[in-house]
Design a protein around this motif. Structure first.
Motif, PDB file in Angstrom:
ATOM      1  N   LYS A  55      56.201  27.119  24.361  1.00  0.00           N
ATOM      2  CA  LYS A  55      57.117  28.008  24.916  1.00  0.00           C
ATOM      3  C   LYS A  55      57.119  28.793  24.110  1.00  0.00           C
ATOM      4  O   LYS A  55      57.192  30.220  24.696  1.00  0.00           O
ATOM      5  CB  LYS A  55      58.376  27.046  25.520  1.00  0.00           C
ATOM      6  CG  LYS A  55      59.135  26.362  26.386  1.00  0.00           C
ATOM      7  CD  LYS A  55      59.724  24.771  25.968  1.00  0.00           C
ATOM      8  CE  LYS A  55      60.313  23.918  27.062  1.00  0.00           C
ATOM      9  NZ  LYS A  55      59.169  22.524  26.693  1.00  0.00           N
ATOM     10  N   LYS A  56      57.400  29.236  22.943  1.00  0.00           N
ATOM     11  CA  LYS A  56      57.726  30.083  22.061  1.00  0.00           C
ATOM     12  C   LYS A  56      56.259  31.218  21.970  1.00  0.00           C
ATOM     13  O   LYS A  56      56.523  32.452  21.996  1.00  0.00           O
ATOM     14  CB  LYS A  56      57.610  29.592  20.410  1.00  0.00           C
ATOM     15  CG  LYS A  56      58.913  28.453  20.248  1.00  0.00           C
ATOM     16  CD  LYS A  56      60.197  29.241  20.598  1.00  0.00           C
ATOM     17  CE  LYS A  56      61.190  28.967  20.279  1.00  0.00           C
ATOM     18  NZ  LYS A  56      62.241  28.584  19.593  1.00  0.00           N
ATOM     19  N   LEU A  57      54.393  30.221  22.025  1.00  0.00           N
ATOM     20  CA  LEU A  57      53.664  31.786  22.416  1.00  0.00           C
ATOM     21  C   LEU A  57      54.420  32.297  23.380  1.00  0.00           C
ATOM     22  O   LEU A  57      53.627  33.540  23.827  1.00  0.00           O
ATOM     23  CB  LEU A  57      53.241  30.691  22.208  1.00  0.00           C
ATOM     24  CG  LEU A  57      52.185  29.988  21.717  1.00  0.00           C
ATOM     25  CD1 LEU A  57      51.004  29.194  22.065  1.00  0.00           C
ATOM     26  CD2 LEU A  57      51.178  31.539  20.786  1.00  0.00           C
ATOM     27  N   GLN A  58      54.910  32.170  24.767  1.00  0.00           N
ATOM     28  CA  GLN A  58      54.840  33.002  25.602  1.00  0.00           C
ATOM     29  C   GLN A  58      56.497  34.147  25.124  1.00  0.00           C
ATOM     30  O   GLN A  58      56.264  35.170  26.726  1.00  0.00           O
ATOM     31  CB  GLN A  58      55.578  32.195  27.068  1.00  0.00           C
ATOM     32  CG  GLN A  58      54.575  31.099  27.547  1.00  0.00           C
ATOM     33  CD  GLN A  58      55.537  30.142  28.352  1.00  0.00           C
ATOM     34  OE1 GLN A  58      55.597  30.215  29.636  1.00  0.00           O
ATOM     35  NE2 GLN A  58      55.364  28.773  28.330  1.00  0.00           N
ATOM     36  N   VAL A  59      57.235  33.706  24.648  1.00  0.00           N
ATOM     37  CA  VAL A  59      58.181  34.837  24.760  1.00  0.00           C
ATOM     38  C   VAL A  59      57.692  35.689  22.726  1.00  0.00           C
ATOM     39  O   VAL A  59      58.580  37.022  23.012  1.00  0.00           O
ATOM     40  CB  VAL A  59      59.267  34.137  24.026  1.00  0.00           C
ATOM     41  CG1 VAL A  59      59.899  33.920  25.620  1.00  0.00           C
ATOM     42  CG2 VAL A  59      59.395  33.164  23.699  1.00  0.00           C
ATOM     43  N   VAL A  60      57.770  35.067  22.061  1.00  0.00           N
ATOM     44  CA  VAL A  60      56.730  35.873  20.539  1.00  0.00           C
ATOM     45  C   VAL A  60      55.799  37.015  20.872  1.00  0.00           C
ATOM     46  O   VAL A  60      54.829  37.473  21.820  1.00  0.00           O
ATOM     47  CB  VAL A  60      56.200  34.911  19.432  1.00  0.00           C
ATOM     48  CG1 VAL A  60      57.265  34.143  19.276  1.00  0.00           C
ATOM     49  CG2 VAL A  60      54.848  34.924  19.738  1.00  0.00           C
ATOM     50  N   SER A  61      55.742  38.391  20.421  1.00  0.00           N
ATOM     51  CA  SER A  61      54.962  39.565  20.676  1.00  0.00           C
ATOM     52  C   SER A  61      53.192  38.631  20.748  1.00  0.00           C
ATOM     53  O   SER A  61      53.367  38.093  19.847  1.00  0.00           O
ATOM     54  CB  SER A  61      55.645  40.146  19.967  1.00  0.00           C
ATOM     55  OG  SER A  61      55.087  39.854  17.982  1.00  0.00           O
ATOM     56  N   ALA A  62      52.902  39.479  20.906  1.00  0.00           N
ATOM     57  CA  ALA A  62      51.247  39.248  21.493  1.00  0.00           C
ATOM     58  C   ALA A  62      51.377  40.453  19.692  1.00  0.00           C
ATOM     59  O   ALA A  62      50.213  39.395  19.640  1.00  0.00           O
ATOM     60  CB  ALA A  62      50.284  40.902  22.029  1.00  0.00           C
ATOM     61  N   ASP A  63      51.853  40.912  19.218  1.00  0.00           N
ATOM     62  CA  ASP A  63      51.135  40.843  17.731  1.00  0.00           C
ATOM     63  C   ASP A  63      51.528  39.569  17.013  1.00  0.00           C
ATOM     64  O   ASP A  63      51.037  39.780  15.668  1.00  0.00           O
ATOM     65  CB  ASP A  63      51.797  41.997  17.123  1.00  0.00           C
ATOM     66  CG  ASP A  63      51.971  43.775  18.159  1.00  0.00           C
ATOM     67  OD1 ASP A  63      50.897  43.589  17.885  1.00  0.00           O
ATOM     68  OD2 ASP A  63      52.398  44.573  17.348  1.00  0.00           O
ATOM     69  N   SER A  64      52.819  39.117  17.193  1.00  0.00           N
ATOM     70  CA  SER A  64      52.823  37.608  16.214  1.00  0.00           C
ATOM     71  C   SER A  64      51.604  36.790  16.648  1.00  0.00           C
ATOM     72  O   SER A  64      51.184  36.203  15.555  1.00  0.00           O
ATOM     73  CB  SER A  64      54.307  37.500  16.640  1.00  0.00           C
ATOM     74  OG  SER A  64      54.282  35.933  15.653  1.00  0.00           O
TER      75      SER A  64
END
Length: 131
Positions: A55-64
């Motif tokens: 779930k977090k992979l969908q919302v964190v920045s692509a840079d992260s």
């Protein structure tokens, strides 16, 4: 193709189920995966389970996502904390030269596929306790 648990003795199947439950468990916050976009730049997001990680992979920045993939952080957490050597191996095969948004899509697909595989192997009674 039948799943591996249907061909193994009951004791092996039980060990495999315990391993799956362990991989899908929720870990304490301190052992969670803390997303950063750069050294010292915490995103405020922490995943404490494989489901939460997805779930977090969908919302964190692509840079992260890019930052952690380049450093091997995801693979290390998945293997060392969750105990999923297979998923860690799959994540390590992601081509780091992809555009950053494609890195996220590739990683998400790998994680979602693995979660589905793991749940499919659990006895029916346990499947819904790890959703």
């Amino acid at each position: 193709m039948s799943s591996p648990t249907h061909r193994m003795p009951d004791t092996k199947r039980l060990e495999w189920n315990v391993e799956i439950v362990e991989i899908l468990r929720t870990v304490p916050y301190e052992k969670g995966f803390h997303f950063y976009s750069a050294l010292g730049n915490f995103s405020g997001e922490t995943a404490t389970s494989l489901d939460d990680f997805e779930k977090k992979l969908q919302v964190v920045s692509a840079d992260s996502v890019n930052f952690h993939l380049q450093r091997g952080d995801f693979q290390k957490w998945i293997e060392d904390t969750l105990g999923d050597r297979e998923l860690a191996k799959r994540v390590s095969l992601v081509k780091l030269t992809l555009p950053v948004e494609n890195l996220r899509k590739e990683l998400l697909a790998i994680v979602q596929t693995r979660i589905t595989e793991l749940r499919r192997e659990l006895p029916h009674q346990l499947r819904h306790t790890h959703s």
